[in-house]
Write a protein that holds these residues in place. Structure first.
Motif, short mmCIF file in Angstrom:
data_model
loop_
_atom_site.label_atom_id
_atom_site.label_comp_id
_atom_site.label_asym_id
_atom_site.label_seq_id
_atom_site.Cartn_x
_atom_site.Cartn_y
_atom_site.Cartn_z
N ILE A 212 29.89 47.51 82.05
CA ILE A 212 28.56 47.88 81.56
C ILE A 212 27.68 46.65 81.38
CG2 ILE A 212 27.29 48.90 79.63
CD1 ILE A 212 28.72 50.92 81.35
N GLY A 213 28.25 45.58 80.84
CA GLY A 213 27.48 44.35 80.65
C GLY A 213 26.95 43.79 81.96
N ILE A 214 27.77 43.87 83.00
CA ILE A 214 27.34 43.38 84.32
C ILE A 214 26.22 44.25 84.87
CG2 ILE A 214 28.07 43.07 86.72
CD1 ILE A 214 30.86 42.32 85.62
N THR A 215 26.41 45.56 84.84
CA THR A 215 25.38 46.45 85.41
C THR A 215 24.08 46.38 84.62
OG1 THR A 215 26.21 48.35 84.14
CG2 THR A 215 27.07 48.06 86.36
N SER A 216 24.17 46.21 83.29
CA SER A 216 22.95 46.17 82.48
C SER A 216 22.07 44.98 82.84
CB SER A 216 23.31 46.11 80.99
OG SER A 216 23.88 44.86 80.64
N ALA A 217 22.69 43.88 83.27
CA ALA A 217 21.92 42.70 83.66
C ALA A 217 21.45 42.77 85.11
CB ALA A 217 22.76 41.44 83.44
N ILE A 218 22.32 43.23 86.00
CA ILE A 218 22.05 43.10 87.44
C ILE A 218 21.25 44.27 88.00
CG2 ILE A 218 23.10 42.85 89.73
CD1 ILE A 218 25.36 41.35 88.48
#
Length: 471
Positions: free
Chosen positions: A130-136
């Motif tokens: 989730i952290g990766i998708t929220s940024a990218i």
């Protein structure tokens, strides 16, 4: 000669204006990428329905309840922290695919644990995704979108988030209705988490059909691969012009990979504004509402089924007003929405606190004001913060800058979600909502004094804007 040159320049400008972006292609690609927000929204909402049953299943105290909700955010902070370097090295598309896989693993793992510790481990794994998708995801949409339509295309990510929230509220109520109270405590919460694997797999499959970010490809000295993508978006003349502008923006890059760039003139103010907006999105209380809505409604005297049904109203309002924000954001601008929304949020949180203080929670007043608060968030801090984080940073530092701002966002989320249960039980609901109201009031004044309007500016114009503010 001057007349001829002017005619050529005028003709070229007219030609560029005549070309229109291929919005069908851009919109389809943006929707596919924005579906990463579905995963985000799913995990925000699913725990609100599951936590009531998990509390009984694992016999949790207030601190453990907070940890059950907020443990995912530890993973989100890790995911956001590595998203910048990973996406710069491997590209946006590959890293998003890996994030979807982590989410699927986390969903299955949180549905099957025998111990509370096992649940926490898989919750953190899913949180990394989730952290990766929220940024990218919003960054990818900003990099592929024409400037004129960038706000609404990036805001699709927030629309996907609230769609996930809305659907999961129905899903939680539907699953809870399959059995009696004993079945809910033993099994319902497992199904709530496990169903998350479905959108994770769907997102992973859709990623195979979207192109890589053309700006990332040009940064990797692969303009021959970027140009066909830009041709599909803009047409020939604008595509060639954009390749030149992107190349020029990367010429400013010095000390590649150094964090010192983030504190250089023209960027450090952008970093400050981005980090503050990221923090304020959560410390103004929205996730206390989203994560703990059934708990709040129980404080008001509602039963389990009634609290889950009232939560659906939150999801519906959040969904409808986010659609309104997508329509407004490129028309009225980012700053106007932030000011309007934060002012309304402040008023609503003050009224909710007064209602709890005076014991006026048995009627519809608090529910109505909570819904107005959610609507205010949905047209302002919800979509606008993600849009601004994706667009305010220059090309050559965007990956690192968005990663740091996203870490700040998740840190704020963690503090709120971990602190809410003990704060609610010790200070009481009135004081708790007044604290969030003070944060919303600060958001209004910070936006008024420090946040610029970015509507209509190209990504390549952003650094000049910040440099001008600093000089």
């Amino acid at each position: 000669m001057t007349v001829v040159a002017n005619r050529v320049t005028t003709a070229k400008a007219a030609s560029l204006q005549a070309e229109k972006p291929n919005m069908l292609f851009v919109t389809l690609v943006s929707i596919a990428a924005a579906l990463g927000g579905i995963l985000f929204g799913f995990d925000i909402a699913v725990v609100s329905g599951a936590i009531v049953f998990m509390e009984q299943h694992f016999v949790l105290n207030n601190v453990q309840i907070g940890w059950a909700v907020s443990s995912i955010i530890v993973g989100c902070v890790i995911g956001a922290a590595i998203s910048g370097s990973m996406s710069e090295k491997f590209g946006r598309k590959k890293v998003l695919t890996a994030a979807a896989l982590l989410f699927v693993i986390g969903s299955i793992g949180t549905a099957t644990p025998e111990t509370f510790t096992g649940y926490i481990i898989f919750r953190i794994i899913g949180g990394i995704g989730i952290g990766i998708t929220s940024a990218i995801c919003p960054m990818y949409n900003a990099e592929i979108a024409p400037a004129k339509y960038r706000g609404r295309l990036v805001a699709l990510n927030q629309l996907a988030i609230v769609t996930g929230i809305f659907l999961v509220y129905f899903l939680n109520l539907w699953i809870a209705g399959f059995g009696d109270d004993a079945w809910d405590v033993s099994s319902a919460w497992r199904w709530m988490f496990g169903v998350g694997a479905v959108p994770g797999i769907l997102f992973m499959l859709l990623l195979f059909f979207i192109p890589e970010s053309p700006r990332w490809l040009i940064k990797q000295n692969r303009p021959d691969q970027a140009l066909p993508i830009l041709l599909k978006i803009h047409g020939e003349e604008l595509a060639k012009q954009e390749v030149l502008e992107i190349k020029e923006s990367f010429k400013q890059e010095k000390e590649s990979g150094s964090l010192k760039q983030l504190f250089s003139p023209g960027i450090r103010i952008a970093m400050f504004v981005g980090v503050m907006l990221a923090l304020l999105q959560h410390v103004s209380g929205i996730n206390a509402i989203m994560y703990y809505a059934p708990v709040i409604f129980k404080e008001m005297g509602a039963g389990t089924d009634a609290s889950l049904q009232q939560t659906i109203w939150i999801g519906l309002i959040n969904f409808l007003f986010t659609i309104l924000a997508v329509w407004l954001i490129d028309r009225v601008g980012r700053k106007a929405l932030l000011l309007t929304g934060s002012a309304l949020m402040t008023l609503c949180l003050a009224i909710i606190g007064i209602a709890f203080k005076m014991g006026l929670t048995s009627g519809p007043l608090v529910l109505i004001v909570i819904l107005v608060y959610v609507a205010a968030f949905a047209i302002s801090l919800g979509p606008v913060v993600w849009v601004m984080l994706s667009e305010i940073f220059p090309n050559h530092v965007r990956g690192k800058a968005v990663a740091i701002a996203s870490m700040a966002l998740w840190a704020g989320d963690y503090v709120v979600s971990q602190a809410f249960p003990p704060l609610l039980s010790s200070a009481g609901p009135a004081s708790t909502f007044w604290v969030f109201g003070a944060a919303a009031l600060f958001t209004f004044f910070f936006t008024w004094r420090s946040v610029p309007e970015t509507k209509g500016r190209s990504l390549e114009q952003m650094e000049a804007m910040w440099t001008a503010r600093e000089n």
